[in-house]
Design a protein around this motif. Structure first.
Motif, PDB file in Angstrom:
ATOM      1  N   ALA A 140      -4.104  21.727   6.858  1.00 31.24           N
ATOM      2  CA  ALA A 140      -3.483  22.854   6.855  1.00 31.24           C
ATOM      3  C   ALA A 140      -3.492  23.819   7.820  1.00 31.24           C
ATOM      4  O   ALA A 140      -2.642  24.390   8.208  1.00 31.24           O
ATOM      5  CB  ALA A 140      -4.121  23.609   5.435  1.00 31.24           C
ATOM      6  N   SER A 141      -4.377  23.562   8.896  1.00 31.54           N
ATOM      7  CA  SER A 141      -4.474  24.371  10.124  1.00 31.54           C
ATOM      8  C   SER A 141      -3.763  23.762  11.147  1.00 31.54           C
ATOM      9  O   SER A 141      -3.808  24.594  12.110  1.00 31.54           O
ATOM     10  CB  SER A 141      -6.036  24.689  10.478  1.00 31.54           C
ATOM     11  OG  SER A 141      -6.592  23.383  10.720  1.00 31.54           O
ATOM     12  N   THR A 162       1.032  -1.112  -0.088  1.00 35.77           N
ATOM     13  CA  THR A 162       0.260   0.000  -0.011  1.00 35.77           C
ATOM     14  C   THR A 162       0.752   1.140   0.105  1.00 35.77           C
ATOM     15  O   THR A 162       1.724   1.427   0.860  1.00 35.77           O
ATOM     16  CB  THR A 162      -0.990  -0.100   1.135  1.00 35.77           C
ATOM     17  OG1 THR A 162      -1.677  -1.165   1.260  1.00 35.77           O
ATOM     18  CG2 THR A 162      -1.788   1.315   1.172  1.00 35.77           C
ATOM     19  N   PRO A 163       0.785   2.177  -0.793  1.00 42.60           N
ATOM     20  CA  PRO A 163       1.425   3.204  -0.863  1.00 42.60           C
ATOM     21  C   PRO A 163       1.390   3.984   0.651  1.00 42.60           C
ATOM     22  O   PRO A 163       0.408   4.256   1.160  1.00 42.60           O
ATOM     23  CB  PRO A 163       1.063   4.328  -1.828  1.00 42.60           C
ATOM     24  CG  PRO A 163       0.080   3.392  -2.689  1.00 42.60           C
ATOM     25  CD  PRO A 163      -0.287   2.059  -1.885  1.00 42.60           C
ATOM     26  N   LYS A 164       2.547   4.630   1.066  1.00 42.69           N
ATOM     27  CA  LYS A 164       2.656   5.296   2.368  1.00 42.69           C
ATOM     28  C   LYS A 164       1.800   6.635   2.327  1.00 42.69           C
ATOM     29  O   LYS A 164       1.347   6.972   3.421  1.00 42.69           O
ATOM     30  CB  LYS A 164       4.149   5.922   2.468  1.00 42.69           C
ATOM     31  CG  LYS A 164       5.017   4.613   2.584  1.00 42.69           C
ATOM     32  CD  LYS A 164       4.983   3.711   3.878  1.00 42.69           C
ATOM     33  CE  LYS A 164       5.800   2.626   4.081  1.00 42.69           C
ATOM     34  NZ  LYS A 164       7.060   3.164   4.425  1.00 42.69           N
ATOM     35  N   VAL A 165       1.507   7.312   0.913  1.00 45.63           N
ATOM     36  CA  VAL A 165       0.776   8.478   1.266  1.00 45.63           C
ATOM     37  C   VAL A 165      -0.850   7.883   1.524  1.00 45.63           C
ATOM     38  O   VAL A 165      -1.451   8.565   2.157  1.00 45.63           O
ATOM     39  CB  VAL A 165       0.480   9.107  -0.126  1.00 45.63           C
ATOM     40  CG1 VAL A 165      -0.332  10.132  -0.296  1.00 45.63           C
ATOM     41  CG2 VAL A 165       1.948   9.820  -0.440  1.00 45.63           C
ATOM     42  N   ASP A 190      14.434   2.714   9.452  1.00 45.58           N
ATOM     43  CA  ASP A 190      13.104   3.019   8.861  1.00 45.58           C
ATOM     44  C   ASP A 190      12.346   4.045   9.533  1.00 45.58           C
ATOM     45  O   ASP A 190      11.785   5.182   9.086  1.00 45.58           O
ATOM     46  CB  ASP A 190      12.103   1.925   8.595  1.00 45.58           C
ATOM     47  CG  ASP A 190      10.893   2.261   7.832  1.00 45.58           C
ATOM     48  OD1 ASP A 190      10.919   2.632   6.790  1.00 45.58           O
ATOM     49  OD2 ASP A 190       9.963   2.105   8.418  1.00 45.58           O
ATOM     50  N   ALA A 191      12.410   3.648  11.067  1.00 43.30           N
ATOM     51  CA  ALA A 191      11.695   4.925  11.921  1.00 43.30           C
ATOM     52  C   ALA A 191      12.317   6.173  11.716  1.00 43.30           C
ATOM     53  O   ALA A 191      11.642   7.197  11.855  1.00 43.30           O
ATOM     54  CB  ALA A 191      11.702   4.327  13.320  1.00 43.30           C
ATOM     55  N   PHE A 192      13.583   6.130  11.698  1.00 50.81           N
ATOM     56  CA  PHE A 192      14.466   7.448  11.770  1.00 50.81           C
ATOM     57  C   PHE A 192      14.241   8.352  10.346  1.00 50.81           C
ATOM     58  O   PHE A 192      14.189   9.899  10.412  1.00 50.81           O
ATOM     59  CB  PHE A 192      16.067   7.313  12.076  1.00 50.81           C
ATOM     60  CG  PHE A 192      16.276   7.098  13.287  1.00 50.81           C
ATOM     61  CD1 PHE A 192      16.560   8.446  13.976  1.00 50.81           C
ATOM     62  CD2 PHE A 192      16.736   5.924  13.921  1.00 50.81           C
ATOM     63  CE1 PHE A 192      16.782   8.462  15.554  1.00 50.81           C
ATOM     64  CE2 PHE A 192      17.001   5.833  15.313  1.00 50.81           C
ATOM     65  CZ  PHE A 192      16.963   7.120  16.108  1.00 50.81           C
ATOM     66  N   GLN A 193      13.914   7.497   9.545  1.00 54.03           N
ATOM     67  CA  GLN A 193      13.788   8.215   8.199  1.00 54.03           C
ATOM     68  C   GLN A 193      12.265   8.262   7.677  1.00 54.03           C
ATOM     69  O   GLN A 193      11.740   8.701   6.497  1.00 54.03           O
ATOM     70  CB  GLN A 193      14.146   7.337   7.079  1.00 54.03           C
ATOM     71  CG  GLN A 193      15.703   7.253   7.164  1.00 54.03           C
ATOM     72  CD  GLN A 193      16.475   6.576   6.054  1.00 54.03           C
ATOM     73  OE1 GLN A 193      15.796   5.622   5.506  1.00 54.03           O
ATOM     74  NE2 GLN A 193      17.712   6.730   5.886  1.00 54.03           N
ATOM     75  N   SER A 194      11.214   8.148   8.850  1.00 56.89           N
ATOM     76  CA  SER A 194       9.823   8.052   8.657  1.00 56.89           C
ATOM     77  C   SER A 194       9.588   9.495   8.087  1.00 56.89           C
ATOM     78  O   SER A 194       9.912  10.677   8.689  1.00 56.89           O
ATOM     79  CB  SER A 194       8.939   7.827  10.078  1.00 56.89           C
ATOM     80  OG  SER A 194       7.730   7.885   9.634  1.00 56.89           O
ATOM     81  N   PHE A 195       8.473   9.678   6.890  1.00 57.04           N
ATOM     82  CA  PHE A 195       8.288  10.754   6.450  1.00 57.04           C
ATOM     83  C   PHE A 195       6.809  10.808   5.887  1.00 57.04           C
ATOM     84  O   PHE A 195       5.981  11.452   6.109  1.00 57.04           O
ATOM     85  CB  PHE A 195       9.145  11.056   5.387  1.00 57.04           C
ATOM     86  CG  PHE A 195       8.791  12.431   4.212  1.00 57.04           C
ATOM     87  CD1 PHE A 195       8.972  13.556   4.842  1.00 57.04           C
ATOM     88  CD2 PHE A 195       8.261  12.267   3.277  1.00 57.04           C
ATOM     89  CE1 PHE A 195       8.615  14.834   4.169  1.00 57.04           C
ATOM     90  CE2 PHE A 195       7.904  13.215   2.520  1.00 57.04           C
ATOM     91  CZ  PHE A 195       8.011  14.553   2.758  1.00 57.04           C
ATOM     92  N   ASP A 196       6.303   9.938   4.988  1.00 57.38           N
ATOM     93  CA  ASP A 196       5.226  10.005   4.288  1.00 57.38           C
ATOM     94  C   ASP A 196       3.982  10.155   5.042  1.00 57.38           C
ATOM     95  O   ASP A 196       3.121  10.690   4.792  1.00 57.38           O
ATOM     96  CB  ASP A 196       5.127   8.612   3.287  1.00 57.38           C
ATOM     97  CG  ASP A 196       6.476   8.346   2.510  1.00 57.38           C
ATOM     98  OD1 ASP A 196       7.638   7.921   2.924  1.00 57.38           O
ATOM     99  OD2 ASP A 196       6.514   8.801   1.363  1.00 57.38           O
ATOM    100  N   GLU A 197       3.903   9.092   6.113  1.00 59.74           N
ATOM    101  CA  GLU A 197       2.493   9.188   6.772  1.00 59.74           C
ATOM    102  C   GLU A 197       2.419  10.488   7.496  1.00 59.74           C
ATOM    103  O   GLU A 197       1.279  10.946   7.535  1.00 59.74           O
ATOM    104  CB  GLU A 197       2.501   7.966   7.582  1.00 59.74           C
ATOM    105  CG  GLU A 197       2.681   6.628   7.011  1.00 59.74           C
ATOM    106  CD  GLU A 197       4.000   6.016   7.061  1.00 59.74           C
ATOM    107  OE1 GLU A 197       5.060   6.952   6.956  1.00 59.74           O
ATOM    108  OE2 GLU A 197       4.256   4.751   6.989  1.00 59.74           O
ATOM    109  N   TYR A 247       0.871  17.696   7.221  1.00 60.28           N
ATOM    110  CA  TYR A 247       1.450  18.718   6.619  1.00 60.28           C
ATOM    111  C   TYR A 247       0.953  18.663   5.085  1.00 60.28           C
ATOM    112  O   TYR A 247       1.387  19.833   4.555  1.00 60.28           O
ATOM    113  CB  TYR A 247       2.970  18.775   6.842  1.00 60.28           C
ATOM    114  CG  TYR A 247       3.314  18.970   8.166  1.00 60.28           C
ATOM    115  CD1 TYR A 247       3.380  20.102   8.758  1.00 60.28           C
ATOM    116  CD2 TYR A 247       3.616  17.713   8.772  1.00 60.28           C
ATOM    117  CE1 TYR A 247       3.817  20.365  10.227  1.00 60.28           C
ATOM    118  CE2 TYR A 247       3.958  17.673  10.198  1.00 60.28           C
ATOM    119  CZ  TYR A 247       4.189  18.886  10.729  1.00 60.28           C
ATOM    120  OH  TYR A 247       4.590  18.860  12.273  1.00 60.28           O
ATOM    121  N   GLY A 248       0.565  17.845   4.374  1.00 57.61           N
ATOM    122  CA  GLY A 248       0.417  17.922   3.085  1.00 57.61           C
ATOM    123  C   GLY A 248      -0.879  17.655   2.575  1.00 57.61           C
ATOM    124  O   GLY A 248      -1.049  17.670   1.264  1.00 57.61           O
TER     125      GLY A 248
END
Length: 316
Positions: free
Chosen positions: A256-257, A129-132, A237-244, A250-251
């Motif tokens: 946005a608020s 499943t895509p992380k997004v 992987d935890a240190f590089q966590s970003f997508d979720e 933020y995305g």
């Protein structure tokens, strides 16, 4: 006095030309990986190291700033917040992922062969499943008002927290959401469990060992190599966590608020510095700091593994 020739055929001596052909063939097979490593990993690392000593922003002329970016890295309070959030998330997600994966793998090891393939596939499907999509799913499942998680907790009389807006609950929620994609770790543990000699369990049964004693004294030592491997991989992987985190907080327009820094992970802040504020030089210095942190943590884990990881032959 006559001598008889040795009837055994002598092995042919391979010349240097044959060895060179083998070497060229080996490099030919390795060339796709070598090209990818040089173009996509080693090259960008060298470039980022150079940029970390500049004020590069992609628009103006680049100037050398010496160690100023690294001095800012050490004094930036928001970076310390991002690093702290990442460490807390790693402490929550890595053990949870390993424990749940081992539990699922042990259940799968008891399933019959005919249905084992079906269950392995079902557990692994979320891995692709895509992380997004997982980030969007987090907002749907962990919504404090209408989310499925709080609805399920309400059925047993528990008033669920505001997972997506209450700062202290953001990182536990993301750690729980990470359990959605434990399929790869489950497969690794299942392979390790299948390689444990059954004779050890039979000997433990003869000695009157309880299920917990069999698990502690037989299963854990024999799969400790797989546990150590996944510990390192999951930590990185935890240190590089970003997508979720970025997708959920933020995305998207819906978030946005969101003004809290509870979901500001290290790589999220790095991304903001590089592509939102165009501080490419500072972001490069941040990337190298993250590299050093991961390297130190990994070396500590390798050092500690000598006491806990069992290797064939009885050496540790």
């Amino acid at each position: 006095m006559t001598t008889t020739a040795d009837p055994r055929p002598r092995p042919k001596r391979r010349g240097r030309g044959y060895d060179k052909r083998e070497t060229l063939a080996a490099f030919g097979f390795l060339s796709p990986w070598l090209f990818g490593f040089l173009a996509l990993t080693a090259g960008p690392m060298v470039i980022s190291l150079f940029l970390s000593f500049t004020d590069y922003d992609g628009l103006r002329e680049t100037g050398n700033v010496g160690w100023r970016n690294y001095e800012q890295v050490l004094t930036d309070p928001k970076l310390r917040t991002a690093l702290t959030n990442t460490l807390i998330y790693a402490v929550l997600s890595v053990p949870a992922t390993m424990i749940v994966s081992l539990w699922l793998a042990m259940m799968l090891s008891k399933v019959g062969r005919r249905s084992a393939g079906i269950f392995r596939t079902l557990y692994y499907l979320p891995e692709v499943t895509p992380k997004v999509a997982i980030g969007v799913l987090f907002l749907m499942l962990f919504n404090g008002q209408v989310g499925l998680v709080n609805s399920a907790l309400g059925l047993v009389g528990i008033d669920g927290p505001q997972w997506s807006t209450d700062g202290p609950w953001v990182k536990p929620g993301l750690a729980l959401m990470h359990l959605w994609s434990v399929g790869g770790t489950v497969i690794i543990y299942l392979a390790a469990l299948n390689n444990v000699p059954q004779e050890l369990y039979e000997a433990a049964d003869i000695d009157g060992a309880s299920p917990w004693q069999r698990f502690r004294n037989v299963t854990l030592p024999m799969i400790s190599g797989a546990l150590f491997f996944t510990l390192i991989v999951q930590t990185i992987d935890a240190f590089q966590s970003f997508d979720e985190a970025y997708t959920a907080f933020y995305g998207s327009a819906a978030s946005a608020s969101y003004s809290s820094d509870a979901a500001l992970f290290y790589v999220v802040y790095l991304f903001q510095q590089a592509f939102q504020f165009l501080h490419m030089g500072y972001a490069s210095a941040m990337a190298w700091l993250l590299f050093l942190v991961i390297m130190v943590v990994t070396l500590v884990q390798v050092r500690l593994s000598r006491r806990f990881v069992y290797y064939e032959g009885g050496e540790r």
